[in-house]
Design a protein around this motif. Sequence first.
Motif, mmCIF file in Angstrom:
data_model
loop_
_atom_site.group_PDB
_atom_site.id
_atom_site.type_symbol
_atom_site.label_atom_id
_atom_site.label_comp_id
_atom_site.label_asym_id
_atom_site.label_seq_id
_atom_site.Cartn_x
_atom_site.Cartn_y
_atom_site.Cartn_z
ATOM 1 N N LYS A 59 0.848 -1.184 0.000
ATOM 2 C CA LYS A 59 0.000 0.000 0.000
ATOM 3 C C LYS A 59 0.882 1.232 0.000
ATOM 4 N N VAL A 60 0.318 2.339 -0.360
ATOM 5 C CA VAL A 60 1.053 3.602 -0.358
ATOM 6 C C VAL A 60 1.366 3.956 1.083
ATOM 7 N N LEU A 61 2.600 4.333 1.340
ATOM 8 C CA LEU A 61 3.033 4.643 2.697
ATOM 9 C C LEU A 61 2.622 6.052 3.085
ATOM 10 N N GLU A 62 2.149 6.205 4.312
ATOM 11 C CA GLU A 62 1.788 7.518 4.831
ATOM 12 C C GLU A 62 3.042 8.201 5.362
ATOM 13 N N ILE A 63 3.091 9.499 5.264
ATOM 14 C CA ILE A 63 4.215 10.262 5.788
ATOM 15 C C ILE A 63 4.083 10.335 7.303
ATOM 16 N N ASP A 64 5.168 10.013 7.976
ATOM 17 C CA ASP A 64 5.169 10.005 9.438
ATOM 18 C C ASP A 64 5.608 11.380 9.943
ATOM 19 N N LEU A 65 4.651 12.251 10.186
ATOM 20 C CA LEU A 65 4.962 13.589 10.688
ATOM 21 C C LEU A 65 4.669 13.650 12.179
ATOM 22 N N ASP B 255 -0.026 26.310 8.695
ATOM 23 C CA ASP B 255 1.402 25.987 8.701
ATOM 24 C C ASP B 255 1.623 24.483 8.598
ATOM 25 N N LYS B 256 0.810 23.736 9.303
ATOM 26 C CA LYS B 256 0.938 22.279 9.288
ATOM 27 C C LYS B 256 0.618 21.727 7.895
ATOM 28 N N GLN B 257 -0.396 22.299 7.258
ATOM 29 C CA GLN B 257 -0.732 21.874 5.896
ATOM 30 C C GLN B 257 0.422 22.161 4.946
ATOM 31 N N LEU B 258 1.012 23.344 5.084
ATOM 32 C CA LEU B 258 2.130 23.714 4.223
ATOM 33 C C LEU B 258 3.333 22.802 4.479
ATOM 34 N N LEU B 259 3.608 22.508 5.736
ATOM 35 C CA LEU B 259 4.710 21.610 6.073
ATOM 36 C C LEU B 259 4.484 20.228 5.473
ATOM 37 N N LYS B 260 3.284 19.716 5.612
ATOM 38 C CA LYS B 260 2.971 18.385 5.076
ATOM 39 C C LYS B 260 3.089 18.388 3.554
ATOM 40 N N ALA B 261 2.562 19.434 2.925
ATOM 41 C CA ALA B 261 2.641 19.531 1.468
ATOM 42 C C ALA B 261 4.094 19.647 1.014
ATOM 43 N N THR B 262 4.891 20.436 1.744
ATOM 44 C CA THR B 262 6.305 20.595 1.405
ATOM 45 C C THR B 262 7.033 19.272 1.549
ATOM 46 N N HIS B 263 6.792 18.579 2.633
ATOM 47 C CA HIS B 263 7.429 17.281 2.859
ATOM 48 C C HIS B 263 7.061 16.302 1.749
#
Length: 185
Positions: A101-107, A121-129
């Motif tokens: 399965k597609v791996l989720e980003i561990d933030l 800010d969190k959305q931008l960080l997640k999108a940037t990552h």
Amino acid sequence: MEGQSHDQEQLVAKVVAGDRRAFTLLVEPLLPRLLATSFRMLGVRQDAEDAVQSALASAWIARARLDPMRPILPILTTITLNKCRDRLRRRKAARFLGFGKVLEIDLAADRAPSPEIEALDKQLLKATHAEILNLPRRLREALILVTVEGRSQGEAAELLGISEKAVESLVYRARKQLRNKLDLE
């Protein structure tokens, strides 16, 4: 600094001779940097830890080729990057073949209540990552080494086996792609 260099030379010499305790003493202080590099490349903590563990096992197996006069961090970083590349290739092949399965980003979770600004800010960080993980491998490697880890272009060039000018170009292109994808102009 000179004393640290001499200590490292002695530890590497002991490692070459097969001293496991010396290997532990040599790599233990470097683990946070190796793990950070690996995590930034792979985006999944468990994969990052596995890549570093594999890199250290490879370094131990090839210990006879270590040179006590050369700093160990660049050598271990190169091996770690190679292990990350291997994992990324396996991931790509698995996705292509439809396995897993597609791996989720561990933030890291946000501990504070999330007011509107923090949420954005969190959305931008997640999108940037996520966008960093989507960059082509060479762009991602150069960006992480220079921008995130703060290495010089010369150090990054040596680790990646390319010229400083090529590193500069890769970092520029990576930043430009991120700006375009994230509409940060």
